[in-house]
Scaffold this motif. Structure first.
Motif, PDB file in Angstrom:
ATOM      1  N   UNK A 177      -7.841   7.745  -7.428  1.00  0.00           N
ATOM      2  CA  UNK A 177      -8.089   6.318  -7.533  1.00  0.00           C
ATOM      3  C   UNK A 177      -7.158   5.447  -6.728  1.00  0.00           C
ATOM      4  N   UNK A 178      -6.511   6.014  -5.709  1.00  0.00           N
ATOM      5  CA  UNK A 178      -5.556   5.231  -4.924  1.00  0.00           C
ATOM      6  C   UNK A 178      -5.976   5.096  -3.458  1.00  0.00           C
ATOM      7  N   UNK A 179      -7.151   5.587  -3.124  1.00  0.00           N
ATOM      8  CA  UNK A 179      -7.603   5.548  -1.726  1.00  0.00           C
ATOM      9  C   UNK A 179      -7.674   4.123  -1.189  1.00  0.00           C
ATOM     10  N   UNK A 186       2.177  16.700  -4.364  1.00  0.00           N
ATOM     11  CA  UNK A 186       2.981  15.474  -4.314  1.00  0.00           C
ATOM     12  C   UNK A 186       2.122  14.266  -4.688  1.00  0.00           C
ATOM     13  N   UNK A 187       0.897  14.212  -4.178  1.00  0.00           N
ATOM     14  CA  UNK A 187       0.003  13.109  -4.510  1.00  0.00           C
ATOM     15  C   UNK A 187      -0.316  13.100  -6.002  1.00  0.00           C
ATOM     16  N   UNK A 188      -0.584  14.255  -6.578  1.00  0.00           N
ATOM     17  CA  UNK A 188      -0.820  14.332  -8.017  1.00  0.00           C
ATOM     18  C   UNK A 188       0.371  13.790  -8.807  1.00  0.00           C
ATOM     19  N   UNK A 189       1.551  14.103  -8.340  1.00  0.00           N
ATOM     20  CA  UNK A 189       2.771  13.778  -9.077  1.00  0.00           C
ATOM     21  C   UNK A 189       3.124  12.300  -8.998  1.00  0.00           C
ATOM     22  N   UNK A 190       2.836  11.667  -7.847  1.00  0.00           N
ATOM     23  CA  UNK A 190       3.333  10.306  -7.641  1.00  0.00           C
ATOM     24  C   UNK A 190       2.233   9.272  -7.432  1.00  0.00           C
ATOM     25  N   UNK A 191       1.024   9.571  -7.843  1.00  0.00           N
ATOM     26  CA  UNK A 191      -0.098   8.651  -7.615  1.00  0.00           C
ATOM     27  C   UNK A 191       0.091   7.316  -8.326  1.00  0.00           C
ATOM     28  N   UNK A 192       0.877   7.276  -9.397  1.00  0.00           N
ATOM     29  CA  UNK A 192       1.034   6.045 -10.174  1.00  0.00           C
ATOM     30  C   UNK A 192       2.159   5.154  -9.679  1.00  0.00           C
ATOM     31  N   UNK A 215       0.818  -1.221   0.000  1.00  0.00           N
ATOM     32  CA  UNK A 215       0.000   0.000   0.000  1.00  0.00           C
ATOM     33  C   UNK A 215       0.841   1.257   0.000  1.00  0.00           C
ATOM     34  N   UNK A 216       0.268   2.331  -0.519  1.00  0.00           N
ATOM     35  CA  UNK A 216       0.809   3.647  -0.237  1.00  0.00           C
ATOM     36  C   UNK A 216       0.567   3.935   1.242  1.00  0.00           C
ATOM     37  N   UNK A 217       1.344   4.845   1.801  1.00  0.00           N
ATOM     38  CA  UNK A 217       1.172   5.217   3.208  1.00  0.00           C
ATOM     39  C   UNK A 217       1.163   6.735   3.323  1.00  0.00           C
ATOM     40  N   UNK A 218       0.125   7.259   3.964  1.00  0.00           N
ATOM     41  CA  UNK A 218       0.054   8.676   4.330  1.00  0.00           C
ATOM     42  C   UNK A 218       0.051   8.733   5.848  1.00  0.00           C
ATOM     43  N   UNK A 219       1.066   9.369   6.408  1.00  0.00           N
ATOM     44  CA  UNK A 219       1.197   9.469   7.859  1.00  0.00           C
ATOM     45  C   UNK A 219       1.057  10.941   8.248  1.00  0.00           C
ATOM     46  N   UNK A 220      -0.029  11.255   8.937  1.00  0.00           N
ATOM     47  CA  UNK A 220      -0.341  12.631   9.342  1.00  0.00           C
ATOM     48  C   UNK A 220      -0.091  12.768  10.833  1.00  0.00           C
ATOM     49  N   UNK A 261      -9.478  16.069   5.410  1.00  0.00           N
ATOM     50  CA  UNK A 261     -10.512  15.795   4.423  1.00  0.00           C
ATOM     51  C   UNK A 261     -10.025  15.997   2.999  1.00  0.00           C
ATOM     52  N   UNK A 262      -9.202  17.026   2.772  1.00  0.00           N
ATOM     53  CA  UNK A 262      -8.661  17.278   1.436  1.00  0.00           C
ATOM     54  C   UNK A 262      -7.733  16.161   0.988  1.00  0.00           C
ATOM     55  N   UNK A 263      -6.940  15.628   1.914  1.00  0.00           N
ATOM     56  CA  UNK A 263      -6.048  14.518   1.576  1.00  0.00           C
ATOM     57  C   UNK A 263      -6.853  13.285   1.178  1.00  0.00           C
ATOM     58  N   UNK A 264      -7.864  12.959   1.969  1.00  0.00           N
ATOM     59  CA  UNK A 264      -8.701  11.795   1.660  1.00  0.00           C
ATOM     60  C   UNK A 264      -9.393  11.984   0.315  1.00  0.00           C
ATOM     61  N   UNK A 265      -9.941  13.173   0.070  1.00  0.00           N
ATOM     62  CA  UNK A 265     -10.611  13.444  -1.199  1.00  0.00           C
ATOM     63  C   UNK A 265      -9.649  13.318  -2.376  1.00  0.00           C
ATOM     64  N   UNK A 266      -8.418  13.801  -2.197  1.00  0.00           N
ATOM     65  CA  UNK A 266      -7.426  13.709  -3.269  1.00  0.00           C
ATOM     66  C   UNK A 266      -7.083  12.256  -3.571  1.00  0.00           C
ATOM     67  N   UNK A 267      -6.918  11.436  -2.543  1.00  0.00           N
ATOM     68  CA  UNK A 267      -6.630  10.019  -2.748  1.00  0.00           C
ATOM     69  C   UNK A 267      -7.768   9.343  -3.513  1.00  0.00           C
ATOM     70  N   UNK A 268      -8.997   9.678  -3.178  1.00  0.00           N
ATOM     71  CA  UNK A 268     -10.148   9.104  -3.883  1.00  0.00           C
ATOM     72  C   UNK A 268     -10.198   9.595  -5.327  1.00  0.00           C
ATOM     73  N   UNK A 269      -9.952  10.879  -5.531  1.00  0.00           N
ATOM     74  CA  UNK A 269      -9.961  11.459  -6.875  1.00  0.00           C
ATOM     75  C   UNK A 269      -8.931  10.780  -7.773  1.00  0.00           C
TER      76      UNK A 269
END
Length: 489
Positions: free
Chosen positions: A295-297, A207-213, A35-40, A285-293
């Protein structure tokens, strides 16, 4: 292996994951299922500062939804009770009796004492497993240009405050992008142009936009809601203005400490604090929405926590908000309120939602992420245990026989928890006649109101032996009175 051997191997020579990690990173190809990991990590957010942990004076709906989709933990402990050593414990997998940074120690012209070159850390664990790493927010683990700077510690992309002292102020005149200073000219000379947290948040989303793949580890050490108390004039502050009684705070609005660590004045400290936590919630909320947008959530493990207990600085009023819940103490205390923190983990289809009471710590994250990613950099140089079985429900969860903390301010403090028992030693940097020993049973007394040291002397001796074993002398961080005398010679 002795503690001395462990520390020598990790911090002096980098044997565990120095040059060998870089080589492994070139050879390793991540499993597509990793998995990807987002640590906040929030800054000085108390156990009770989220509505899903009992906050009643304002709500945090985005973080609450994250908790509902994952595990809300009740017994997570930070590395210790202030920023730099707590985050070092998180990064290195060592508790505060073994970490290379055990306090907030400033260097000039900006920054803090550095993580040593070649230190094992979370970024190198992920890089060895083929991940791209990013850090957006507050660093505080090594000044620009030193061995501890983000670009020298396995961070591919960094944007934010290098210095945690300068991170006290939200309208700073500069930030750092990797090793390049970025001047914020609209904040120069005391102007209020760019709210740095909004800018840092946007860089994290980019960063999420750039490395989502590709596999990524995104570390978001937000400064919110640490003092100073200030937010932009927008709908968030407008929604809470006038809701609470207010006592204006007179702070630092000019002079040598203005925007160099001093906290600004604030007419509405209660409303502003609430708005800061609500803004933090908006970011989540913005981070979660971006991950869903993107397709990597569904293939992303999201963790949310705080670095230590609530602060009492800059006009903050944790008692008004019940920021530490039922627990005694604040930031800089080793009582539960200073070190027990909210911790939420969400990973769709892998983590079963619910509440969990497993006792674990920041230094458990190193072995957890090594196991999660099957990283070639995983090693035995850690005080932690993997909590992956608890997260996934697969396998048997190992338990800590005890957990240890130390703190180098306020006369010197140490604490150990063993099961329901907890021992705290105060004034350990002072002569023996000033030492104070306190013993609590957390099952019967979670608020640590009843000192049982006089009733259970054998338990006190047992826990003191553990404390003595867990603290390792470091000449950079003398803690005990005898150590300080030796260093001063």
């Amino acid at each position: 292996m002795t503690t001395k051997q462990v520390l020598t191997g990790v911090f002096a020579t980098g044997i565990c994951c120095g040059t060998s990690t870089a080589t492994a990173a070139k050879q390793h190809r991540p499993n597509k299922q990793n998995p990807n990991v987002v640590f906040i990590i929030a800054d000085d957010l108390g156990y009770g500062d989220l509505s899903c942990y009992g906050q009643e004076k304002f709500s945090t709906p985005n973080i609450d939804r994250l908790a509902l989709s994952g595990i809300r933990f009740t017994s997570c402990y930070s590395g210790t009770t202030v920023s730099a050593p707590s985050r070092t414990s998180l990064m290195t997998g060592f508790h505060s009796g073994h970490t290379p940074i055990r306090g907030n120690k400033e260097v000039q012209p900006e920054g803090q004492m550095s993580l040593p070159e070649g230190s094992q850390n979370l970024f190198r664990i992920f890089k060895a497993a083929g991940y791209t790493t990013g850090c957006f927010g507050k660093w505080g683990l090594g000044a620009p240009g030193t061995e501890g700077a983000p670009d020298k510690q396995g961070v591919d992309e960094f944007f934010g405050y290098n210095c945690q002292l300068l991170a006290h102020n939200y309208y700073a005149d500069h930030l750092w992008e990797n090793d390049t200073r970025v001047d914020l000219t609209d904040n120069a000379n005391g102007a209020y142009g760019t709210y740095t947290q909004d800018l840092i948040q946007q860089k994290g989303l980019d960063f999420l936009d750039k490395y989502a793949d590709e596999p990524f580890f995104l570390f978001l050490p937000y400064v919110l809601p640490h003092a100073e108390l200030i937010v932009p004039e927008d709908e968030i502050i407008q929604s809470v203005r006038g809701k609470y009684p207010e006592t204006p705070y007179n702070g630092c609005d000019s002079g040598p400490y203005f925007r160099k660590g001093g906290y600004c004045s604030q007419k509405e400290p209660h409303a502003t604090f609430a708005a800061m936590v609500m803004r933090l919630d908006k970011y989540v909320g913005e981070v979660v929405d971006k991950l869903k947008q993107l397709g990597v959530y569904d293939n992303t493990l999201i963790i949310f926590c705080s670095d230590n207990g609530p602060h009492c600085e800059g006009g903050a009023d944790p008692d008004f908000f019940n920021s530490n819940g039922v627990f005694r103490g604040y930031k800089r205390d080793l009582y539960e309120g200073g070190i027990r923190v909210p911790f939420i983990a969400s990973w769709p289809h892998h983590i079963t939602p619910g509440e969990n009471h497993t006792l674990f710590t920041f230094w458990d994250m190193m072995p957890t992420f090594a196991a999660l990613t099957d990283s070639p950099a995983q090693n035995k140089c850690s005080d932690g245990i993997s909590i992956l079985p608890t997260l996934t429900g697969k396998g048997k969860q190992q338990q800590h026989p005890h957990i240890y903390f130390e703190f180098h301010e306020g006369g010197g403090r140490q604490a150990v928890r063993q099961g329901d028992w907890k021992l705290i030693r105060l004034n350990v940097s002072q002569p023996a006649e000033q030492h104070i020993t306190e013993l609590y049973n957390l099952a019967a007394d979670p608020s640590e109101n009843h000192n049982l040291a006089g009733e259970f002397p054998e338990k006190v001796k047992e826990l003191e032996r553990i404390i003595n074993q867990e603290h390792t002398f470091d000449p950079n961080w003398p803690l005990l009175h005898s150590e300080k005398k030796e260093v001063s010679k």
